[in-house]
Design an enzyme around this catalytic site. Structure first.
Site, PDB file in Angstrom:
ATOM      1  N   TYR A 144       0.863  -1.178   0.000  1.00 30.77           N
ATOM      2  CA  TYR A 144       0.000   0.000   0.000  1.00 30.77           C
ATOM      3  C   TYR A 144       0.895   1.222   0.000  1.00 30.77           C
ATOM      4  O   TYR A 144       1.789   1.339   0.840  1.00 30.77           O
ATOM      5  CB  TYR A 144      -0.895  -0.009   1.246  1.00 30.77           C
ATOM      6  CG  TYR A 144      -1.782   1.209   1.386  1.00 30.77           C
ATOM      7  CD1 TYR A 144      -2.921   1.347   0.607  1.00 30.77           C
ATOM      8  CD2 TYR A 144      -1.472   2.214   2.301  1.00 30.77           C
ATOM      9  CE1 TYR A 144      -3.738   2.464   0.738  1.00 30.77           C
ATOM     10  CE2 TYR A 144      -2.284   3.328   2.440  1.00 30.77           C
ATOM     11  CZ  TYR A 144      -3.418   3.452   1.655  1.00 30.77           C
ATOM     12  OH  TYR A 144      -4.227   4.548   1.786  1.00 30.77           O
ATOM     13  N   ASP A 239       9.426   2.575  -0.976  1.00 31.04           N
ATOM     14  CA  ASP A 239       8.474   3.260  -0.102  1.00 31.04           C
ATOM     15  C   ASP A 239       8.844   2.894   1.331  1.00 31.04           C
ATOM     16  O   ASP A 239       8.494   1.828   1.834  1.00 31.04           O
ATOM     17  CB  ASP A 239       7.055   2.799  -0.451  1.00 31.04           C
ATOM     18  CG  ASP A 239       6.007   3.384   0.494  1.00 31.04           C
ATOM     19  OD1 ASP A 239       6.397   3.949   1.541  1.00 31.04           O
ATOM     20  OD2 ASP A 239       4.813   3.251   0.202  1.00 31.04           O
ATOM     21  N   LYS A 267       5.614   9.258   8.415  1.00 34.22           N
ATOM     22  CA  LYS A 267       5.528   8.731   9.781  1.00 34.22           C
ATOM     23  C   LYS A 267       6.645   9.264  10.689  1.00 34.22           C
ATOM     24  O   LYS A 267       6.554  10.383  11.162  1.00 34.22           O
ATOM     25  CB  LYS A 267       5.518   7.204   9.749  1.00 34.22           C
ATOM     26  CG  LYS A 267       4.521   6.661   8.704  1.00 34.22           C
ATOM     27  CD  LYS A 267       3.491   5.775   9.260  1.00 34.22           C
ATOM     28  CE  LYS A 267       2.609   5.159   8.197  1.00 34.22           C
ATOM     29  NZ  LYS A 267       1.213   5.117   8.540  1.00 34.22           N
TER      30      LYS A 267
HETATM   31  N1  HOZ Z   1      -3.432   3.179   6.076  1.00 42.68           N
HETATM   32  C1  HOZ Z   1      -2.709   3.478   7.271  1.00 42.68           C
HETATM   33  C2  HOZ Z   1      -2.210   2.250   7.918  1.00 42.68           C
HETATM   34  N2  HOZ Z   1      -1.480   1.359   7.101  1.00 42.68           N
HETATM   35  C3  HOZ Z   1      -3.474   4.368   8.228  1.00 42.68           C
HETATM   36  C4  HOZ Z   1      -4.709   3.816   8.792  1.00 42.68           C
HETATM   37  C5  HOZ Z   1      -5.450   4.840   9.677  1.00 42.68           C
HETATM   38  O1  HOZ Z   1      -4.918   5.852  10.069  1.00 42.68           O
HETATM   39  O2  HOZ Z   1      -6.620   4.588   9.957  1.00 42.68           O
END
Ligand code: HOZ
Length: 429
Positions: A144, A239, A267
């Site tokens: 992702y 990434d 992050k």
């Molecule tokens: N997509 C992120 C985690 N892999 C963030 C999820 C979130 O903040 O709800």
């Protein structure tokens, strides 16, 4: 445990916010719960709106590697606030964070700050397309890279959690330029690059996949990505939004000894504030406007408060023994979970790289998205609910990672294992 306040807040939120949340996974649908509303955090603990306390392994989905409210970050933020919150103009802080990132990750010869990991990956891909004059991008199933149109193809994280095959609103013409291959399948990559390598602008990968649970790269996989992109003059993008400054100070690329052309961050480099960055080879980065013609911009990019939190975090991570401590505690947690599951005859496998972990409810190895998807999701949901009731806050999806921080001391790790012992014993029955 009482959840009355969280329930009331969720009802209110649903009136105005789609699904009551500002990011889908945290709605907790996959585990059959409503979200908890968090009131405060400190160290490795979170408190919800009802005053329940949890040991936190979400860590804001990765950034809180020092633990919540770490004094050096709090002080840096307070100092930055004294100077103002946003200028939309350059500050010394952006240079300092860029210097820290570049010193830690030598492949990053130049870097551009943005506001999120999504912005970082979409900007890096625009750059790759711009410099190569090619359109095709290659990604891997279950990885992702944020929610940009071209990347929501066989994606992990919330897309996997909610089992969304592809999002409405994304033109087919856009995703037609994206090829998604099985993670860790070196042969599939070599075949694709043999056939179409000269059309490929970039290969983008999470070097340690953290959005389908936690899946490490198989030996030789990252090496093959490097060889094939070099052979076909396409751009290799790591990434490292999750892995940067997490699996090692120099990220996954230092751990596995592979040098990508571009790297994306997020992050940790924001110390808990909304920050992303992309950087890499000088000849590529020099093509970004205004030095070059490939456009990318942002009002809040390089925000001084966020830069200060990031600088303080990276400086704290440079101290001796930090990654050793993270490794020791994370190993204890992973080995403990694995052996408790085995003791109670629960089919589970715990993958780990540094302080990122994933416990999959299935037998055998998990090397790719297909393996991860074959997990027992009902069992995961029961495990999640049991752990929450025992005071342990996990990511509410089989397809997310756990993050251990420096604030997770021995007491917290042992308390987590005691909770897991009770919960897994019950799951076995
Ligand atoms: N997509 C992120 C985690 N892999 C963030 C999820 C979130 O903040 O709800």
């Amino acid at each position: 445990m009482e959840f009355g306040q969280s329930r009331a807040l969720f009802r209110r939120a649903q009136e105005l916010i789609p699904g009551g949340v500002n990011s889908p996974v945290r709605a907790c649908r996959a585990v059959g719960m409503d979200p908890l509303f968090i009131q405060r955090a400190d160290g490795c603990h979170l408190w919800d709106a009802d005053g329940n306390r949890y040991i936190d392994y979400v860590g804001s989905w990765g950034p809180m590697i020092l633990g919540h409210r770490h004094p050096v970050v709090m002080e840096a933020v307070a100092r930055a606030l004294e100077r103002g919150t946003s200028f939309g103009a350059p500050t010394d802080l952006e240079i300092e964070l860029a210097e820290l990132v570049s010193a830690a990750v030598p492949a990053v010869e130049m870097v551009r700050m943005v506001n999120s990991g999504t912005e970082a990956t979409m900007s890096a891909l625009r750059l790759a397309r711009g410099v190569t004059g090619r359109d095709t991008i290659v990604k891997f199933d279950g990885c992702y890279h944020g929610h940009a149109d071209m990347l929501l193809v066989d994606a992990g994280s919330g897309v996997a959690t909610l089992n969304i095959p592809g999002s409405p609103g994304i033109p087919q013409a856009v995703t037609a330029q994206t090829v998604s291959l099985p993670f860790n399948d070196t042969q599939a990559l070599r075949d694709l690059m043999d056939a179409r390598g000269r059309e490929v602008a970039a290969v983008i990968v999470e070097p340690v996949a953290g959005n389908m649970g936690l899946v490490p790269p198989a030996p030789g996989f990252l090496e093959a990505l490097r060889q094939e992109t070099a052979r076909t003059d396409s751009v290799l993008i790591f990434d490292e939004v999750m892995t940067g400054f997490r699996v090692a100070y120099g990220g996954a690329q230092s751990l596995f000894g592979i040098t990508p052309d571009l790297t994306c961050f997020g992050k940790i480099i924001g110390g808990g504030f909304p920050v992303g960055a992309y950087g890499g080879r000088r000849d590529l980065m020099a093509q970004i406007a205004p030095q070059g013609s490939i456009y990318q911009a942002g009002t809040l990019s390089g925000n001084p408060v966020a830069m200060s939190a990031g600088i303080a975090t990276l400086k704290a991570l440079r101290r001796d023994g930090v990654y050793h401590a993270l490794e020791t505690r994370s190993r204890r947690l992973a080995e403990g979970l694995q052996s408790i599951a085995a003791r109670f005859g629960v089919s589970a496998v715990c993958n780990r790289v540094g302080s990122m972990l994933g416990l999959f409810f299935r037998p055998g190895e998990v090397r790719c998205f297909e393996d991860a998807k074959a997990s027992d999701l009902q069992r995961f949901a029961r495990y999640y609910r049991g752990m929450l009731a025992a005071g342990v806050y996990l990511a509410p999806s089989q397809f997310e990672a756990l993050f251990v921080s420096l604030a997770h001391d021995e007491t917290a790790i042992e308390a987590t294992l005691e909770a897991a012992q009770r919960v897994l014993a019950e799951l076995a029955t």
